[in-house]
Design a protein around this motif. Structure first.
Motif, PDB file in Angstrom:
ATOM      1  N   GLU A 111       0.830  -1.206   0.000  1.00 21.78           N
ATOM      2  CA  GLU A 111       0.000   0.000   0.000  1.00 21.78           C
ATOM      3  C   GLU A 111       0.867   1.260   0.000  1.00 21.78           C
ATOM      4  O   GLU A 111       0.522   2.262  -0.639  1.00 21.78           O
ATOM      5  CB  GLU A 111      -0.935   0.000   1.213  1.00 21.78           C
ATOM      6  CG  GLU A 111      -2.032  -1.054   1.134  1.00 21.78           C
ATOM      7  CD  GLU A 111      -2.993  -0.978   2.304  1.00 21.78           C
ATOM      8  OE1 GLU A 111      -2.837  -0.037   3.134  1.00 21.78           O
ATOM      9  OE2 GLU A 111      -3.899  -1.832   2.401  1.00 21.78           O
ATOM     10  N   GLN A 114       2.067   1.667  -3.583  1.00 17.14           N
ATOM     11  CA  GLN A 114       0.999   2.190  -4.448  1.00 17.14           C
ATOM     12  C   GLN A 114       0.786   3.678  -4.222  1.00 17.14           C
ATOM     13  O   GLN A 114       0.574   4.440  -5.174  1.00 17.14           O
ATOM     14  CB  GLN A 114      -0.292   1.417  -4.201  1.00 17.14           C
ATOM     15  CG  GLN A 114      -0.264  -0.034  -4.657  1.00 17.14           C
ATOM     16  CD  GLN A 114      -1.523  -0.784  -4.287  1.00 17.14           C
ATOM     17  OE1 GLN A 114      -2.468  -0.215  -3.742  1.00 17.14           O
ATOM     18  NE2 GLN A 114      -1.548  -2.077  -4.576  1.00 17.14           N
ATOM     19  N   GLU A 115       0.836   4.092  -2.977  1.00 16.95           N
ATOM     20  CA  GLU A 115       0.659   5.517  -2.680  1.00 16.95           C
ATOM     21  C   GLU A 115       1.822   6.341  -3.199  1.00 16.95           C
ATOM     22  O   GLU A 115       1.638   7.465  -3.708  1.00 16.95           O
ATOM     23  CB  GLU A 115       0.508   5.708  -1.168  1.00 16.95           C
ATOM     24  CG  GLU A 115       0.214   7.134  -0.735  1.00 16.95           C
ATOM     25  CD  GLU A 115      -1.133   7.630  -1.220  1.00 16.95           C
ATOM     26  OE1 GLU A 115      -1.334   8.866  -1.203  1.00 16.95           O
ATOM     27  OE2 GLU A 115      -1.974   6.802  -1.613  1.00 16.95           O
ATOM     28  N   SER A 117       3.652   5.595  -5.820  1.00 14.61           N
ATOM     29  CA  SER A 117       3.473   5.659  -7.271  1.00 14.61           C
ATOM     30  C   SER A 117       2.394   6.673  -7.654  1.00 14.61           C
ATOM     31  O   SER A 117       2.536   7.408  -8.638  1.00 14.61           O
ATOM     32  CB  SER A 117       3.119   4.271  -7.802  1.00 14.61           C
ATOM     33  OG  SER A 117       2.915   4.295  -9.197  1.00 14.61           O
ATOM     34  N   ARG A 118       1.335   6.725  -6.875  1.00 19.50           N
ATOM     35  CA  ARG A 118       0.260   7.682  -7.165  1.00 19.50           C
ATOM     36  C   ARG A 118       0.739   9.120  -6.984  1.00 19.50           C
ATOM     37  O   ARG A 118       0.419  10.010  -7.787  1.00 19.50           O
ATOM     38  CB  ARG A 118      -0.937   7.420  -6.245  1.00 19.50           C
ATOM     39  CG  ARG A 118      -2.169   8.261  -6.560  1.00 19.50           C
ATOM     40  CD  ARG A 118      -3.198   8.136  -5.477  1.00 19.50           C
ATOM     41  NE  ARG A 118      -2.734   8.710  -4.222  1.00 19.50           N
ATOM     42  CZ  ARG A 118      -2.778  10.016  -3.944  1.00 19.50           C
ATOM     43  NH1 ARG A 118      -3.243  10.870  -4.833  1.00 19.50           N
ATOM     44  NH2 ARG A 118      -2.341  10.457  -2.785  1.00 19.50           N
ATOM     45  N   LEU A 119       1.528   9.366  -5.937  1.00 21.66           N
ATOM     46  CA  LEU A 119       2.060  10.703  -5.713  1.00 21.66           C
ATOM     47  C   LEU A 119       3.025  11.120  -6.812  1.00 21.66           C
ATOM     48  O   LEU A 119       3.080  12.293  -7.190  1.00 21.66           O
ATOM     49  CB  LEU A 119       2.760  10.753  -4.350  1.00 21.66           C
ATOM     50  CG  LEU A 119       1.850  10.635  -3.117  1.00 21.66           C
ATOM     51  CD1 LEU A 119       2.682  10.513  -1.852  1.00 21.66           C
ATOM     52  CD2 LEU A 119       0.910  11.817  -3.018  1.00 21.66           C
ATOM     53  N   LYS A 121       2.868  10.185  -9.975  1.00 23.12           N
ATOM     54  CA  LYS A 121       2.075  10.541 -11.154  1.00 23.12           C
ATOM     55  C   LYS A 121       1.360  11.871 -10.967  1.00 23.12           C
ATOM     56  O   LYS A 121       1.043  12.547 -11.942  1.00 23.12           O
ATOM     57  CB  LYS A 121       1.062   9.435 -11.440  1.00 23.12           C
ATOM     58  CG  LYS A 121       1.700   8.126 -11.873  1.00 23.12           C
ATOM     59  CD  LYS A 121       0.658   7.053 -12.094  1.00 23.12           C
ATOM     60  CE  LYS A 121       1.320   5.739 -12.510  1.00 23.12           C
ATOM     61  NZ  LYS A 121       0.314   4.666 -12.705  1.00 23.12           N
ATOM     62  N   ALA A 122       1.100  12.233  -9.706  1.00 25.03           N
ATOM     63  CA  ALA A 122       0.441  13.505  -9.409  1.00 25.03           C
ATOM     64  C   ALA A 122       1.442  14.654  -9.282  1.00 25.03           C
ATOM     65  O   ALA A 122       1.065  15.742  -8.837  1.00 25.03           O
ATOM     66  CB  ALA A 122      -0.373  13.380  -8.124  1.00 25.03           C
ATOM     67  N   ALA A 128       6.099  11.970  -1.923  1.00 25.11           N
ATOM     68  CA  ALA A 128       6.561  10.606  -2.182  1.00 25.11           C
ATOM     69  C   ALA A 128       7.866  10.318  -1.441  1.00 25.11           C
ATOM     70  O   ALA A 128       8.050   9.234  -0.867  1.00 25.11           O
ATOM     71  CB  ALA A 128       6.739  10.392  -3.684  1.00 25.11           C
ATOM     72  N   SER A 149       9.958   3.155  -7.064  1.00 28.00           N
ATOM     73  CA  SER A 149       8.816   4.063  -7.237  1.00 28.00           C
ATOM     74  C   SER A 149       9.211   5.497  -6.937  1.00 28.00           C
ATOM     75  O   SER A 149       8.800   6.434  -7.649  1.00 28.00           O
ATOM     76  CB  SER A 149       7.666   3.627  -6.323  1.00 28.00           C
ATOM     77  OG  SER A 149       7.249   2.308  -6.610  1.00 28.00           O
ATOM     78  N   ALA A 153       9.384   8.663  -9.511  1.00 24.44           N
ATOM     79  CA  ALA A 153       8.707   9.932  -9.220  1.00 24.44           C
ATOM     80  C   ALA A 153       9.662  11.112  -9.337  1.00 24.44           C
ATOM     81  O   ALA A 153       9.292  12.184  -9.845  1.00 24.44           O
ATOM     82  CB  ALA A 153       8.096   9.876  -7.818  1.00 24.44           C
TER      83      ALA A 153
END
Length: 237
Positions: A111, A114-115, A117-119, A121-122, A128, A149, A153
């Motif tokens: 988790e 995943q977070e 990776s999401r940060l 992309k944002a 991150a 990851s 980023a």
């Protein structure tokens, strides 16, 4: 006897020239106006036309001093006495405030990854990087995927120097860099025009038996081109 000029008798001529003596004045005709129905507004938010009974709409009155069957006075909000505190008959029901859900805290290493990776992309590389540093104190030591990851980023947001500085921490924490780790580090070298460091990382991959992929070779060729080493770039084809 006929008048040769007018061909009329004096009698007829006098009749034509006679003016009326009695003329009645014209009276204006009144405009008929129909009375418009008087409209009253009730607490049920629809009009009550004159002639209808309010009891037919509000459901009638009970014997308890003009209260409705539900125990409330007509024209008052539910839960209020006589319309006090809610504006009387013009009350409006307020919507309940919606609570904003709080972001959930990651409960596992996957988790966290995943977070991160999401940060990335944002375009939030600072969050991150901070999340990576929070993993170990939270009881979830980062793995190679976590570092990959964060490096992805950093490269995505133009922080190539930070990505290259993060690469040695993988081995420092007792882990082995994989193909993605080396490829991200070589990509950072290509952006920084450090073609010698890129060649060094490629030689290290061969020594440790880490297989290079197309992404690795593309990063190497770009690093050679940005460093002005065209002959070396052609050697990777």
């Amino acid at each position: 006897c006929l008048n040769p000029v007018t061909s009329f008798t004096p009698c007829s001529l006098s009749v034509l020239t006679r003016k009326p003596t009695h003329l009645e004045p014209l009276r204006p005709i009144g405009i008929l106006r129909t009375p418009s129905p008087r409209v009253e507004f009730t607490s049920r938010r629809f009009p009550l036309v004159l002639g209808e009974k309010k009891d037919d709409i509000t459901g009638g009155k009970s014997k308890g001093g003009g209260r409705s069957p539900s125990g409330e006075q007509p024209g008052s909000a539910p839960g209020s006495q006589g319309g006090q505190g809610s504006g009387g008959s013009n009350w409006r029901r307020k919507s309940a405030p919606t609570s904003v859900p709080k972001p959930s805290v990651p409960a596992s290493v996957s988790e966290y990854n995943q977070e991160i990776s999401r940060l990335g992309k944002a375009r939030n590389w600072v969050a991150a990087l901070k999340l990576l540093s929070d993993m170990d104190p939270a009881g979830f030591p980062p793995n190679v995927v976590s570092y990959n990851s964060v490096m992805a980023a950093l490269n995505r947001n133009g922080q190539w120097k930070k990505a290259l500085e993060l690469f040695p921490e993988i081995e420092r924490n007792g882990m082995k860099p994989d193909t993605i780790s080396y490829s991200s580090a070589i990509t950072a070298c290509s952006k920084l025009k450090k073609w010698k460091k890129a060649m060094e990382l490629h030689g290290e991959m061969k020594q440790k038996g880490v297989e290079a992929n197309d992404f690795t070779y593309n990063a190497l060729i770009t690093a050679m081109e940005n460093g002005g080493q065209t002959a070396k770039a052609l050697s990777f084809f």
